[in-house]
Design a protein around this motif. Structure first.
Motif, mmCIF file in Angstrom:
data_model
loop_
_atom_site.group_PDB
_atom_site.id
_atom_site.type_symbol
_atom_site.label_atom_id
_atom_site.label_comp_id
_atom_site.label_asym_id
_atom_site.label_seq_id
_atom_site.Cartn_x
_atom_site.Cartn_y
_atom_site.Cartn_z
ATOM 1 N N CYS A 4 83.179 -35.115 -68.656
ATOM 2 C CA CYS A 4 84.567 -34.984 -69.070
ATOM 3 C C CYS A 4 85.314 -33.898 -68.293
ATOM 4 O O CYS A 4 84.932 -32.724 -68.327
ATOM 5 C CB CYS A 4 84.586 -34.685 -70.556
ATOM 6 S SG CYS A 4 86.199 -34.829 -71.284
ATOM 7 N N LEU A 5 86.372 -34.273 -67.607
ATOM 8 C CA LEU A 5 87.225 -33.371 -66.816
ATOM 9 C C LEU A 5 86.448 -32.663 -65.704
ATOM 10 O O LEU A 5 86.893 -31.634 -65.197
ATOM 11 C CB LEU A 5 87.908 -32.324 -67.720
ATOM 12 C CG LEU A 5 88.619 -32.823 -68.973
ATOM 13 C CD1 LEU A 5 89.207 -31.649 -69.739
ATOM 14 C CD2 LEU A 5 89.718 -33.818 -68.635
ATOM 15 N N GLY A 6 85.282 -33.214 -65.349
ATOM 16 C CA GLY A 6 84.476 -32.610 -64.282
ATOM 17 C C GLY A 6 83.339 -31.739 -64.797
ATOM 18 O O GLY A 6 82.510 -31.275 -64.015
ATOM 19 N N GLU A 42 85.408 -38.448 -62.888
ATOM 20 C CA GLU A 42 86.200 -37.210 -62.823
ATOM 21 C C GLU A 42 85.419 -36.075 -62.179
ATOM 22 O O GLU A 42 85.902 -34.947 -62.127
ATOM 23 C CB GLU A 42 86.601 -36.816 -64.263
ATOM 24 C CG GLU A 42 87.312 -37.962 -64.978
ATOM 25 C CD GLU A 42 87.661 -37.668 -66.434
ATOM 26 O OE1 GLU A 42 87.305 -36.591 -66.938
ATOM 27 O OE2 GLU A 42 88.307 -38.529 -67.051
ATOM 28 N N ALA A 43 84.210 -36.362 -61.700
ATOM 29 C CA ALA A 43 83.266 -35.279 -61.441
ATOM 30 C C ALA A 43 82.801 -35.146 -59.991
ATOM 31 O O ALA A 43 81.773 -34.527 -59.740
ATOM 32 C CB ALA A 43 82.064 -35.451 -62.357
ATOM 33 N N LEU A 44 83.559 -35.688 -59.050
ATOM 34 C CA LEU A 44 83.151 -35.534 -57.649
ATOM 35 C C LEU A 44 83.032 -34.050 -57.300
ATOM 36 O O LEU A 44 83.974 -33.279 -57.502
ATOM 37 C CB LEU A 44 84.193 -36.195 -56.729
ATOM 38 C CG LEU A 44 83.957 -36.006 -55.227
ATOM 39 C CD1 LEU A 44 82.677 -36.704 -54.772
ATOM 40 C CD2 LEU A 44 85.150 -36.522 -54.428
ATOM 41 N N GLY A 45 81.864 -33.660 -56.795
ATOM 42 C CA GLY A 45 81.675 -32.270 -56.375
ATOM 43 C C GLY A 45 81.103 -31.354 -57.446
ATOM 44 O O GLY A 45 80.762 -30.213 -57.154
ATOM 45 N N SER A 46 81.000 -31.825 -58.678
ATOM 46 C CA SER A 46 80.394 -31.002 -59.740
ATOM 47 C C SER A 46 78.880 -31.105 -59.656
ATOM 48 O O SER A 46 78.349 -32.146 -59.250
ATOM 49 C CB SER A 46 80.815 -31.497 -61.127
ATOM 50 O OG SER A 46 82.198 -31.400 -61.310
ATOM 51 N N THR A 47 78.185 -30.035 -60.073
ATOM 52 C CA THR A 47 76.721 -30.075 -60.080
ATOM 53 C C THR A 47 76.167 -29.599 -61.418
ATOM 54 O O THR A 47 76.816 -28.839 -62.139
ATOM 55 C CB THR A 47 76.111 -29.186 -58.966
ATOM 56 O OG1 THR A 47 76.543 -27.830 -59.175
ATOM 57 C CG2 THR A 47 76.528 -29.644 -57.579
ATOM 58 N N ASN A 102 83.977 -29.067 -61.144
ATOM 59 C CA ASN A 102 85.052 -29.125 -60.140
ATOM 60 C C ASN A 102 86.397 -28.760 -60.791
ATOM 61 O O ASN A 102 87.414 -28.730 -60.126
ATOM 62 C CB ASN A 102 85.112 -30.507 -59.487
ATOM 63 C CG ASN A 102 85.496 -31.609 -60.454
ATOM 64 O OD1 ASN A 102 85.857 -31.358 -61.605
ATOM 65 N ND2 ASN A 102 85.419 -32.852 -60.003
ATOM 66 N N TYR A 103 86.358 -28.507 -62.119
ATOM 67 C CA TYR A 103 87.575 -28.196 -62.884
ATOM 68 C C TYR A 103 88.716 -29.155 -62.543
ATOM 69 O O TYR A 103 89.826 -28.730 -62.242
ATOM 70 C CB TYR A 103 87.997 -26.732 -62.667
ATOM 71 C CG TYR A 103 87.084 -25.752 -63.370
ATOM 72 C CD1 TYR A 103 86.954 -25.787 -64.753
ATOM 73 C CD2 TYR A 103 86.343 -24.815 -62.673
ATOM 74 C CE1 TYR A 103 86.109 -24.917 -65.419
ATOM 75 C CE2 TYR A 103 85.493 -23.930 -63.331
ATOM 76 C CZ TYR A 103 85.391 -23.982 -64.702
ATOM 77 O OH TYR A 103 84.569 -23.116 -65.359
ATOM 78 N N TRP A 104 88.393 -30.447 -62.615
ATOM 79 C CA TRP A 104 89.428 -31.453 -62.307
ATOM 80 C C TRP A 104 90.690 -31.176 -63.114
ATOM 81 O O TRP A 104 91.776 -31.066 -62.546
ATOM 82 C CB TRP A 104 88.897 -32.871 -62.581
ATOM 83 C CG TRP A 104 89.976 -33.898 -62.454
ATOM 84 C CD1 TRP A 104 90.824 -34.060 -61.395
ATOM 85 C CD2 TRP A 104 90.358 -34.876 -63.428
ATOM 86 N NE1 TRP A 104 91.714 -35.094 -61.656
ATOM 87 C CE2 TRP A 104 91.443 -35.601 -62.886
ATOM 88 C CE3 TRP A 104 89.878 -35.220 -64.707
ATOM 89 C CZ2 TRP A 104 92.053 -36.650 -63.578
ATOM 90 C CZ3 TRP A 104 90.482 -36.271 -65.388
ATOM 91 C CH2 TRP A 104 91.560 -36.966 -64.813
ATOM 92 N N LEU A 105 90.521 -31.073 -64.437
ATOM 93 C CA LEU A 105 91.645 -30.632 -65.266
ATOM 94 C C LEU A 105 91.187 -29.484 -66.152
ATOM 95 O O LEU A 105 90.082 -29.519 -66.685
ATOM 96 C CB LEU A 105 92.150 -31.782 -66.164
ATOM 97 C CG LEU A 105 92.798 -32.986 -65.471
ATOM 98 C CD1 LEU A 105 93.239 -34.014 -66.514
ATOM 99 C CD2 LEU A 105 93.985 -32.580 -64.609
#
Ligand SMILES: *Cc1c(COP(=O)(O)O)cnc(C)c1O
Length: 388
Positions: free
Chosen positions: A157-159, A184-189, A308-311
């Motif tokens: 959710c939201l990255g 929503e999570a491209l780049g999150s780990t 990635n703190y998308w939102l």
């Protein structure tokens, strides 16, 4: 909050929830498509984009498609979702997650989320399966509906990463395939591993409001050669390779991403680290400006994860819909485009009769949370003054 965005509050221009960041190369790559006339669903940018994406996410295969919803639909079909089967989903997600289950023929079955991550809770999942499921001949069945439960699809959710190890362990115990909605999570780990690489396959979205946009687009990620091959075949009309013949061996989809979209995506993929750095900087500014205000809780990444703190999301613990909407009203007057969470899926008319566990946290988050403007450009200036 305005200070975090470098604004005084007297601005007349709206600060958008999320706008794309397009580097100079987006113009030159797009122009190359137009100049060479390779604008459609064949072309070098699609392959380059897929290869670069796989590398970025440390996954063996990336298959680019027309949007995130179709990426999810393909994932579900590959996992065996079909008429008369169920898929476990979080109660809180964008409608596409549940729509894609239905497009694949399945029935969504909603599970509650956890308070910290806003993603599917392993405890709630386990509790619900204990309550309604049993294993017959190695297949997990819902005793109440008689349908097999073939997949579980957590959404980051939201990255913010879900508790993947907890969820994987429950899925394994019940013999259910795990698919990630990593839209929503491209780049999150999570524990140093990229999201979208925990499940058998996963879906990304490159819609206009996501961290990286191809205009419209999505991708399927998987480490399994066979699944990747099937995904490629099915998303390109199930055409058998041949020099001139047009022969198709099953009913496929026309879901391949066009070259023009991939060109724009590739340009952003090349600056993904900068985009994520900008997101993290903006989050830090929000954190500073909201610290000391005990009635607001800014959602943070868990210790074992990088978001990635998308939102960015601020929670007003214990507030009701009326109070939430009065804050929304205030923020709109300050020209900040904010949004509440999506209405919980089980509250939408087309899903109200779907099976579900308790959704207490889901319902509370919908009433308590507000999503804040989070464009990378609010933190750093990457957008060029292009000249073509
Ligand atoms: C954006 C999104 C999708 C896919 O959306 P498309 O618009 O089809 O690319 C799926 N799930 C979630 C949670 C999303 O945020």
């Amino acid at each position: 909050m305005l200070a975090a965005l470098g604004k005084s509050g007297s601005e007349t221009e709206l600060t958008l929830l999320h706008e794309p960041t397009l580097p100079e190369s987006a113009w030159s790559y797009a122009k190359e498509c137009l100049d060479t006339k390779w604008v459609s669903s064949a072309g070098a940018f699609v392959t380059d984009f897929e290869n670069q994406l796989a590398k970025t996410c440390s996954v063996k295969h990336a298959i680019a498609v027309v949007n995130g919803t179709t990426a999810l639909q393909v994932c579900f079909s590959l996992a065996g979702v079909q008429q008369g089967t169920e898929v476990l989903l979080p109660g809180l997600s964008f409608v596409a997650t549940a729509n894609a289950v239905c497009h694949a023929g399945g029935v969504p079955h909603f599970i509650d989320i956890d308070k910290q991550r806003n993603g599917m809770s392993p405890e709630a999942l386990s509790r619900r399966l204990d309550e309604v499921a049993e294993i017959q001949n190695g297949i997990c069945f819902n005793r109440e509906t008689g349908r097999p439960i073939v997949a579980v699809c957590p959404m980051h959710c939201l990255g913010t990463p879900c508790d993947m190890h907890g969820l994987l362990s429950v899925a394994k115990q019940w013999g259910i395939a795990l698919i990630e909605d990593a839209a929503e999570a491209l780049g999150s780990t999570h524990c140093g591993q990229h999201l979208g690489t925990f499940g058998v396959c996963s879906a990304l979205s490159f819609n206009g409001n996501k961290l990286l946009t191809t205009g419209g687009g999505g991708a399927i990620l998987t480490d399994e050669d066979k699944l990747a091959e099937r995904a490629r075949h099915l998303t390109s009309t199930a055409k058998i390779p041949h020099k001139w013949e047009s022969i198709h061996d099953e009913i496929g989809w026309n879901f391949r991403m066009p070259n023009l979209n991939a060109a724009i995506g590739l340009a952003q993929l090349e600056i993904l680290d900068e985009l994520i750095a900008a997101k993290r900087l903006l989050h830090e500014r929000y954190r500073k400006s909201l610290s000391g205000l005990s009635q607001f809780v800014l959602h943070e990444e868990p210790k074992d994860s990088q978001s990635n703190y998308w939102l960015n999301c601020v929670e007003f613990v214990g507030c009701d819909l009326e109070e939430r909407d009065s804050v929304m009203e205030l923020l709109a007057r300050k020209k900040l485009q904010c949004r509440p969470f999506w209405k919980p899926l089980h509250q939408l008319p087309m899903f109200e009769n779907c099976p579900r566990g308790s959704l207490q946290v889901t319902d509370a988050k919908y009433e308590n949370c507000i999503l804040l403007p989070s464009s990378p450009v609010l933190a750093i200036d990457i957008q060029p003054t292009h000249s073509i």
